[in-house]
Write an enzyme that holds these catalytic residues in place. Sequence first.
Site, PDB file in Angstrom:
ATOM      1  N   THR A   1      43.998 -12.898 -48.287  1.00  0.00           N
ATOM      2  CA  THR A   1      44.572 -13.943 -47.410  1.00  0.00           C
ATOM      3  C   THR A   1      44.444 -15.224 -47.549  1.00  0.00           C
ATOM      4  O   THR A   1      43.550 -15.862 -48.241  1.00  0.00           O
ATOM      5  CB  THR A   1      43.914 -13.474 -46.145  1.00  0.00           C
ATOM      6  OG1 THR A   1      44.051 -14.520 -44.949  1.00  0.00           O
ATOM      7  CG2 THR A   1      42.543 -13.569 -46.251  1.00  0.00           C
ATOM      8  N   ASP A   2      45.313 -16.112 -47.035  1.00  0.00           N
ATOM      9  CA  ASP A   2      45.362 -17.543 -46.992  1.00  0.00           C
ATOM     10  C   ASP A   2      44.165 -18.103 -46.125  1.00  0.00           C
ATOM     11  O   ASP A   2      43.575 -19.311 -46.231  1.00  0.00           O
ATOM     12  CB  ASP A   2      46.554 -18.344 -46.277  1.00  0.00           C
ATOM     13  CG  ASP A   2      46.729 -17.914 -44.885  1.00  0.00           C
ATOM     14  OD1 ASP A   2      46.415 -17.151 -44.416  1.00  0.00           O
ATOM     15  OD2 ASP A   2      47.735 -18.753 -44.484  1.00  0.00           O
ATOM     16  N   GLU A   3      43.530 -17.298 -45.151  1.00  0.00           N
ATOM     17  CA  GLU A   3      42.421 -17.796 -44.466  1.00  0.00           C
ATOM     18  C   GLU A   3      40.979 -18.194 -45.285  1.00  0.00           C
ATOM     19  O   GLU A   3      40.065 -18.517 -44.799  1.00  0.00           O
ATOM     20  CB  GLU A   3      41.959 -16.597 -43.344  1.00  0.00           C
ATOM     21  CG  GLU A   3      43.358 -16.201 -42.638  1.00  0.00           C
ATOM     22  CD  GLU A   3      43.213 -15.271 -41.110  1.00  0.00           C
ATOM     23  OE1 GLU A   3      42.107 -15.278 -40.801  1.00  0.00           O
ATOM     24  OE2 GLU A   3      43.971 -14.760 -40.851  1.00  0.00           O
TER      25      GLU A   3
ATOM     26  N   TYR B   1      35.797 -12.431 -40.934  1.00  0.00           N
ATOM     27  CA  TYR B   1      36.879 -11.744 -41.672  1.00  0.00           C
ATOM     28  C   TYR B   1      36.999 -12.584 -43.118  1.00  0.00           C
ATOM     29  O   TYR B   1      37.042 -12.054 -44.184  1.00  0.00           O
ATOM     30  CB  TYR B   1      37.945 -11.544 -40.768  1.00  0.00           C
ATOM     31  CG  TYR B   1      39.289 -11.310 -41.500  1.00  0.00           C
ATOM     32  CD1 TYR B   1      39.405 -10.275 -42.267  1.00  0.00           C
ATOM     33  CD2 TYR B   1      40.192 -12.400 -41.769  1.00  0.00           C
ATOM     34  CE1 TYR B   1      40.482  -9.940 -43.129  1.00  0.00           C
ATOM     35  CE2 TYR B   1      41.577 -11.997 -42.452  1.00  0.00           C
ATOM     36  CZ  TYR B   1      41.587 -10.968 -43.245  1.00  0.00           C
ATOM     37  OH  TYR B   1      42.619 -10.516 -43.752  1.00  0.00           O
TER      38      TYR B   1
ATOM     39  N   LYS C   1      36.698 -11.871 -46.850  1.00  0.00           N
ATOM     40  CA  LYS C   1      37.913 -11.673 -47.986  1.00  0.00           C
ATOM     41  C   LYS C   1      37.584 -12.686 -49.368  1.00  0.00           C
ATOM     42  O   LYS C   1      37.639 -12.405 -50.326  1.00  0.00           O
ATOM     43  CB  LYS C   1      39.161 -11.994 -47.257  1.00  0.00           C
ATOM     44  CG  LYS C   1      39.566 -10.846 -46.264  1.00  0.00           C
ATOM     45  CD  LYS C   1      39.902  -9.432 -46.958  1.00  0.00           C
ATOM     46  CE  LYS C   1      41.290  -9.743 -47.792  1.00  0.00           C
ATOM     47  NZ  LYS C   1      41.426  -8.406 -48.365  1.00  0.00           N
TER      48      LYS C   1
HETATM   49  P1  NAD Z   1      45.445  -3.011 -41.644  1.00  0.00           P
HETATM   50  O1  NAD Z   1      44.195  -3.344 -40.896  1.00  0.00           O
HETATM   51  O2  NAD Z   1      46.832  -2.783 -40.812  1.00  0.00           O
HETATM   52  O3  NAD Z   1      45.357  -1.880 -42.597  1.00  0.00           O
HETATM   53  C1  NAD Z   1      44.098  -1.711 -43.264  1.00  0.00           C
HETATM   54  C2  NAD Z   1      44.210  -0.225 -43.845  1.00  0.00           C
HETATM   55  O4  NAD Z   1      42.880  -0.037 -44.520  1.00  0.00           O
HETATM   56  C3  NAD Z   1      44.153   1.018 -42.597  1.00  0.00           C
HETATM   57  O5  NAD Z   1      45.189   1.938 -42.867  1.00  0.00           O
HETATM   58  C4  NAD Z   1      42.905   1.498 -42.508  1.00  0.00           C
HETATM   59  O6  NAD Z   1      42.708   2.765 -42.236  1.00  0.00           O
HETATM   60  C5  NAD Z   1      42.467   1.112 -44.207  1.00  0.00           C
HETATM   61  N1  NAD Z   1      40.816   1.052 -44.281  1.00  0.00           N
HETATM   62  C6  NAD Z   1      40.091   0.254 -43.597  1.00  0.00           C
HETATM   63  N2  NAD Z   1      38.748   0.404 -43.980  1.00  0.00           N
HETATM   64  C7  NAD Z   1      38.766   1.519 -45.032  1.00  0.00           C
HETATM   65  C8  NAD Z   1      38.034   1.981 -46.067  1.00  0.00           C
HETATM   66  N3  NAD Z   1      36.539   1.884 -45.832  1.00  0.00           N
HETATM   67  N4  NAD Z   1      38.313   2.780 -46.861  1.00  0.00           N
HETATM   68  C9  NAD Z   1      39.703   3.095 -46.879  1.00  0.00           C
HETATM   69  N5  NAD Z   1      40.476   2.484 -46.335  1.00  0.00           N
HETATM   70  C10 NAD Z   1      40.263   1.512 -45.202  1.00  0.00           C
HETATM   71  O7  NAD Z   1      45.525  -4.362 -42.391  1.00  0.00           O
HETATM   72  P2  NAD Z   1      46.801  -5.210 -42.932  1.00  0.00           P
HETATM   73  O8  NAD Z   1      47.274  -6.276 -42.194  1.00  0.00           O
HETATM   74  O9  NAD Z   1      47.967  -4.233 -43.392  1.00  0.00           O
HETATM   75  O10 NAD Z   1      46.450  -5.879 -44.328  1.00  0.00           O
HETATM   76  C11 NAD Z   1      46.175  -5.182 -45.659  1.00  0.00           C
HETATM   77  C12 NAD Z   1      45.524  -6.199 -46.549  1.00  0.00           C
HETATM   78  O11 NAD Z   1      46.425  -7.496 -46.695  1.00  0.00           O
HETATM   79  C13 NAD Z   1      44.099  -6.720 -46.072  1.00  0.00           C
HETATM   80  O12 NAD Z   1      43.471  -6.812 -47.271  1.00  0.00           O
HETATM   81  C14 NAD Z   1      44.233  -7.867 -45.364  1.00  0.00           C
HETATM   82  O13 NAD Z   1      43.129  -8.767 -45.794  1.00  0.00           O
HETATM   83  C15 NAD Z   1      45.579  -8.597 -46.254  1.00  0.00           C
HETATM   84  N6  NAD Z   1      46.280  -9.570 -45.731  1.00  0.00           N
HETATM   85  C16 NAD Z   1      46.680  -9.120 -44.422  1.00  0.00           C
HETATM   86  C17 NAD Z   1      47.534 -10.387 -43.593  1.00  0.00           C
HETATM   87  C18 NAD Z   1      48.091  -9.899 -42.476  1.00  0.00           C
HETATM   88  O14 NAD Z   1      48.725 -11.007 -41.684  1.00  0.00           O
HETATM   89  N7  NAD Z   1      48.122  -8.946 -41.847  1.00  0.00           N
HETATM   90  C19 NAD Z   1      47.753 -11.566 -44.262  1.00  0.00           C
HETATM   91  C20 NAD Z   1      47.494 -11.700 -45.490  1.00  0.00           C
HETATM   92  C21 NAD Z   1      46.423 -10.696 -46.283  1.00  0.00           C
HETATM   93  P1  TYD Z   2      46.242 -13.093 -35.234  1.00  0.00           P
HETATM   94  O1  TYD Z   2      47.495 -12.218 -35.155  1.00  0.00           O
HETATM   95  O2  TYD Z   2      44.898 -12.489 -34.862  1.00  0.00           O
HETATM   96  O3  TYD Z   2      46.061 -13.470 -36.825  1.00  0.00           O
HETATM   97  P2  TYD Z   2      44.902 -14.553 -37.352  1.00  0.00           P
HETATM   98  O4  TYD Z   2      44.000 -14.832 -36.716  1.00  0.00           O
HETATM   99  O5  TYD Z   2      44.674 -13.852 -38.616  1.00  0.00           O
HETATM  100  O6  TYD Z   2      45.874 -15.875 -37.626  1.00  0.00           O
HETATM  101  O7  TYD Z   2      46.305 -14.449 -34.406  1.00  0.00           O
HETATM  102  C1  TYD Z   2      47.271 -15.408 -34.800  1.00  0.00           C
HETATM  103  C2  TYD Z   2      47.068 -16.395 -34.015  1.00  0.00           C
HETATM  104  O8  TYD Z   2      47.306 -16.184 -32.407  1.00  0.00           O
HETATM  105  C3  TYD Z   2      45.754 -16.954 -34.019  1.00  0.00           C
HETATM  106  O9  TYD Z   2      45.794 -18.657 -34.063  1.00  0.00           O
HETATM  107  C4  TYD Z   2      45.081 -16.381 -32.826  1.00  0.00           C
HETATM  108  C5  TYD Z   2      45.994 -16.530 -31.388  1.00  0.00           C
HETATM  109  N1  TYD Z   2      46.066 -15.404 -30.661  1.00  0.00           N
HETATM  110  C6  TYD Z   2      46.069 -15.695 -29.426  1.00  0.00           C
HETATM  111  O10 TYD Z   2      46.193 -16.748 -28.917  1.00  0.00           O
HETATM  112  N2  TYD Z   2      46.103 -14.569 -28.661  1.00  0.00           N
HETATM  113  C7  TYD Z   2      45.562 -13.342 -28.987  1.00  0.00           C
HETATM  114  O11 TYD Z   2      45.591 -12.452 -28.124  1.00  0.00           O
HETATM  115  C8  TYD Z   2      45.823 -12.936 -30.350  1.00  0.00           C
HETATM  116  C9  TYD Z   2      45.398 -11.924 -30.765  1.00  0.00           C
HETATM  117  C10 TYD Z   2      45.870 -14.118 -31.395  1.00  0.00           C
END
Ligand code: NAD
Ligand code: TYD
Length: 350
Positions: free
Chosen positions: A133-135, A158, A162
Amino acid sequence: MGIKSILITGGAGFIGSHVVRLFVEKYPNYHIYNLDALTYAGNLENLKDIESRTNYTFIKGDITDESFIKALFETHRFESVIHLAAESHVDRSIKDPLAFVRTNVFGTMILLNAFKASWKDDYSNKLFYHISTDEVYGSLGDTGLFTERTSYDPNSPYSASKASSDHFVRAYGETYGLPYVITNCSNNYGQNQFPEKLIPLFINNILNSKPLPVYGDGNYTRDWLYVKDHAIAIDLVFHKGKNSETYNIGGFNEWKNIDLVKLLCQQMDAKLGRSKGSSDALITYVKDRPGHDLRYAIDASKIKDELGWVPTVTFEEGLIKTIDWYLSNEQWLDHVTSGTYQSYYQKQYS
Ligand code: NAD
Ligand code: TYD
């Protein structure tokens, strides 16, 4: 050429399910093994349409279970791993940081060790692709962009977990010659996202005329990318990315939370045939998230220049597609918001 065996972890989650589908449909010569523990965020309904494909196998299992993972790698000799399994929600990481260390750090280590052991340092045509992630880069001020050379500076449990896993992947590359790529992507949105993240949470709340809890003053900025464009980027990096490199992936699409929420309200009102401004009335400013990063913004020029990737969907189009999906998949939404979701919601927002 024989069948290539690929392990995708976290394939039942939001991004993982889009990646699994893309690979299963596009590459009949690959066998895709989807390993997922099916935590609250994992949902096999996400993959109903492809579950009976002959080049697809689902395996329920936990990446932190060392003996299970070791045996799995010995059985299947995965040539490549695309590692998405993670605890992924910042708010949950604030309440239970150890769960994030367990899966994101320890789980990644177990996978790295199993991959290393199964190839015994003979890695031709092998790849460990770590999705991040960019975070990890921390927070920007009003200007500037994260590049691949920006120092890591994570602020939430988080992002710290990562960042740690990214460092271990890189360290295994440097120390043991393990072939890897890492991508750091901005905020994804789209169909199948669990309604704890901003966009699906607010879609669900608007549908149910519930308050829209905006943290702090709402002037936090994120870069947003449509999930299918992320999956396309992952496909490209998997096939064309250079060993030991990192690529940033972003949408060239920065929004302040409050502006995004207002656009979402507007689009939802139009879709639901509600009068203009009725969803805006649900906006409620609530207590800020601790350690809330002010701004994330990605310089995605490396992946653009070197691999030719750019997003295909504008934010307005992507949001409409997302809203349409949630509106026509109310059963999916009902299933994931029953049970434990209610107690999570209560704890987080009461
Ligand atoms: P998500 O939470 O929707 O899905 C995570 C999946 O991992 C789920 O299916 C869960 O059951 C599985 N999981 C969790 N713990 C596990 C374990 N111990 N063993 C096996 N499986 C397990 O997450 P997402 O949003 O799809 O993100 C997927 C990846 O992309 C993550 O690594 C996250 O850090 C990265 N990512 C997410 C975003 C975003 O905006 N959602 C952005 C950049 C990177
Ligand atoms: P989120 O979707 O949790 O992603 P991330 O924290 O990984 O960026 O949140 C996106 C933005 O929205 C973040 O600045 C937090 C804000 N946010 C709210 O203002 N209210 C909410 O209920 C949630 C879940 C997020």
